[in-house]
Design an enzyme around this catalytic site. Sequence first.
Site, PDB file in Angstrom:
ATOM      1  N   ASP A   9      37.867  43.585  46.811  1.00  0.00           N
ATOM      2  CA  ASP A   9      38.575  42.631  47.661  1.00  0.00           C
ATOM      3  C   ASP A   9      37.653  42.255  48.810  1.00  0.00           C
ATOM      4  O   ASP A   9      36.986  43.120  49.388  1.00  0.00           O
ATOM      5  CB  ASP A   9      39.874  43.243  48.205  1.00  0.00           C
ATOM      6  CG  ASP A   9      40.670  42.238  49.022  1.00  0.00           C
ATOM      7  OD1 ASP A   9      41.425  41.461  48.416  1.00  0.00           O
ATOM      8  OD2 ASP A   9      40.517  42.231  50.266  1.00  0.00           O
ATOM      9  N   GLU A  40      41.117  36.521  46.696  1.00  0.00           N
ATOM     10  CA  GLU A  40      39.770  37.005  47.032  1.00  0.00           C
ATOM     11  C   GLU A  40      39.463  38.327  46.328  1.00  0.00           C
ATOM     12  O   GLU A  40      38.626  39.101  46.787  1.00  0.00           O
ATOM     13  CB  GLU A  40      39.630  37.154  48.546  1.00  0.00           C
ATOM     14  CG  GLU A  40      40.536  38.165  49.198  1.00  0.00           C
ATOM     15  CD  GLU A  40      41.884  37.621  49.627  1.00  0.00           C
ATOM     16  OE1 GLU A  40      42.513  38.225  50.512  1.00  0.00           O
ATOM     17  OE2 GLU A  40      42.314  36.580  49.059  1.00  0.00           O
TER      18      GLU A  40
END
Length: 301
Positions: free
Chosen positions: A176, A219
Amino acid sequence: MEKDTVLVVDDSEIICTIIKDILVSSSLHIAIAHSGEESISIAKTIHPTLILLDIMMTGIDGYETCKILKGFPETKDIPIIFITGNNDSESVLRGFEVGAADYVSKPFIPEELKARVKVHMQNVRNQRELQVLMNELKEMAITDYLTKLYNRRYFMEKLHEYVESDYTEFTLILFDVDNFKNINDTYGHNAGDIVLVSISNIFRLILKEEDTVSRWGGEEFLVFLPNADIDSALKIADKLRKEVEKYTFTFENKDFHCSITGGVVRYDSALSVEKNITCADQALYQGKSLGKNICICYSDV
């Protein structure tokens, strides 16, 4: 632009010259063969767009030549127009049975010959364009539009296929991007896109060919390592993390840096694929709670 090629096959030099003169064009290359055997060798080498093939030749005739050409993977899809002095229904039918796309009768009517060649050349071009379109649609179905990595749906399909094939020795890393909202808020959403694309490129450069990476969503990135134990996977995860950390991102003449946090899990066959990914997510969450920019194994959570 590369020229299309027509291969003319006839044991008569005169006939070959006549056809060549009729079809001569700045956008077309004409190749000549004077026997079935020679035409097979040439066709396998140059892969012509279209073949004009005489039926009655010394050596193997046009019917046999056509059958042989249709038997090779590299020449089976090349359309073949038979050149024949016998336009009776039996000869024409036999030609279609061995794979011919069309026929043209001797003596030639130049405009008819050109028209038939033009039609089949256009069919080939249409097939090429259709294949390109189909490839593009397939690519769109399995990849993320922004990063060009595999998308989540396709990645899960391949992962399930891998597990169902009894290959259950592999490792997953869930990454992430840290503080991604701050990047978007500070520099704009286009800057966030640049970050995702750049990280994707870093992953491509470092990961091996057999490894797979997908944009998991937002993301997040999920990496599949089929030949890495937990220690090797952690080293790979940390290498990816360090490469992202030292990379300088640029947007509208502004330089900035960012980092990623990773959760690493060795696949546990007692759990579902989804549950294994949840374990990687738990390790990732642990890394976030420890200050981010770190890679954590699930076994350490």
